[in-house]
Scaffold this motif. Structure first.
Motif: not given
Length: 202
Positions: A24-34, A47-52
């Motif tokens: 779950t903590s990997d959100l910070e690493h993948l957020l730029p792609f989203a 879809s992993g687009a957008t922060e939500n």
């Protein structure tokens, strides 16, 4: 909770890439792609687009691991020293010795760099040589030519087309035809392993 076939502290790595369990903590690493590369998931129902969207994507992936039927990885590119994307074992069937490999995506800067071949080698080696799987299956939208070409390039063989087997992603008309490809254990040892080794050593 079903016990996972794969230990949560697993690390698969070579000189180019490291794969570990997605958290779950990997959100910070993948957020730029989203945020900056939303078209990454054009062909995906999840879809992993957008922060939500990325938050939900990661939660769905880790929930699947907790249930024992999938195992998601985060991908770290050692050469660029940064996180590159994610991939997953899913529909894991220990009793039938089969699983699917998919939900694979990388940021644009990592596509076409050879990273995918390193990832696939490590994942296939683990599936066939450690988990003792007899078959690893891959699926894609039959219109996703880039993904299909990538799968064929690592030695996947086409099994056939599932016609109209699922809806298109939100906002796209019609239904999706899915292409099914696979690698069998004897193909891994007979040709695919050596093929991939040759490609990643170039």
């Amino acid at each position: 909770m079903t016990k996972s076939l794969i230990p949560v502290d697993i690390v698969l790595e070579d000189e180019a890439v490291l794969l570990r369990a997605l958290q779950t903590s990997d959100l910070e690493h993948l957020l730029p792609f989203a945020i900056h590369e939303p078209d990454t998931w054009y062909y995906s129902l999840l879809s992993g687009a957008t922060e939500n969207g990325m938050r939900n994507y990661i939660k769905g992936a880790t929930d699947g691991r907790d249930a024992g039927h999938s195992f998601p990885f985060i991908v770290f590119d050692k050469k660029k020293n940064t996180y590159a994307g994610s991939t997953r074992f899913y529909d894991i069937q220990p009793e039938n010795k089969v699983l699917q490999l998919g939900f694979t995506w990388y940021g644009k800067a990592f596509q076409g760099t050879g990273l995918n071949k390193h990832c696939k080698f490590l994942l296939l080696q683990y599936a066939f040589e450690t988990l003792q799987m007899e078959r690893v299956e891959f699926r894609a939208d039959n219109e996703n030519a880039r993904s299909i070409a990538a799968m064929k390039s690592i030695g996947c063989k086409v099994d056939g087309i599932l016609r109209s087997n699922m809806p298109k992603p939100a906002g796209q008309p019609g239904r999706r035809d899915s292409i099914v490809l696979s690698i069998l254990k004897e193909e891994w040892y007979g040709e695919v392993k050596e093929l991939l080794l040759t490609k990643i050593k170039r």
